[in-house]
Write a protein that holds these residues in place. Structure first.
Motif, short mmCIF file in Angstrom:
data_model
loop_
_atom_site.label_atom_id
_atom_site.label_comp_id
_atom_site.label_asym_id
_atom_site.label_seq_id
_atom_site.Cartn_x
_atom_site.Cartn_y
_atom_site.Cartn_z
N ALA A 68 -42.84 12.03 32.42
CA ALA A 68 -43.00 12.35 33.84
C ALA A 68 -42.06 13.48 34.23
O ALA A 68 -40.90 13.51 33.83
N VAL B 256 -45.82 14.10 40.94
CA VAL B 256 -45.30 13.97 39.58
C VAL B 256 -46.38 14.48 38.61
O VAL B 256 -47.55 14.18 38.77
N VAL C 203 -41.02 15.30 37.89
CA VAL C 203 -41.16 15.25 39.35
C VAL C 203 -41.12 16.67 39.89
O VAL C 203 -40.25 17.47 39.53
#
Length: 151
Positions: free
Chosen positions: A138, A68, A140
């Motif tokens: 965040a 991440v 991914v």
């Protein structure tokens, strides 16, 4: 070091592909003796062109299936120094890379975790408790087509 000649550039390219090569192997492929290749490699190291040799581990093979990228914006610049944040975030084992960047966020972090619940634990218990952390975003990693290589 003021300038690299063609042989120096060839050595840099070879070691960028495989840093574990011996000076003898480098020399043989470039038509140099082992001592001559070793001297050139040493000169490149002393000049700061070559900075160590790294082992690249396969995180997934070691059980870390999730990567991440976190954008971190510090809440208050005046109360927490950048050095304090950098020192604290660098102590988190799951944080592989800390980059101070210009833009919407102050820092970009590369974080590895075993899975999404493990990442959530790292985020909640480690990253969000760091001094000065404000906003976090965040992203991914789905796939990585090219790993960083030589310039």
């Amino acid at each position: 070091m003021t300038g690299l000649d063609d042989i120096d550039r060839a050595i840099v390219r070879m070691l960028a592909r495989d840093a574990a090569q011996s000076a003898g192997a480098v020399g043989r492929s470039l038509g140099l003796s082992q001592p001559a290749a070793w001297r050139r490699i040493r000169k490149l190291e002393q000049a700061g062109v070559l900075r160590g040799r790294r082992l690249r581990l396969n995180a997934e093979s070691l059980g870390f299936g999730v990567t991440v990228f976190l954008g971190v914006k510090l809440a208050t610049r005046g109360r927490v120094s950048l050095e304090d944040f950098e020192r604290a975030v660098s102590a988190i084992p799951e944080v592989q890379r800390v980059e101070h960047v210009l833009g919407r966020y102050d820092y970009r972090l590369r974080v590895v975790a075993r899975d999404i619940p493990d990442f959530e634990r790292v985020l909640r218990r480690r990253v969000m408790t760091l001094p000065g952390v404000g906003e976090v975003e965040a992203n991914v990693l789905l796939s990585e087509e090219r790993r960083p290589g030589p310039l």
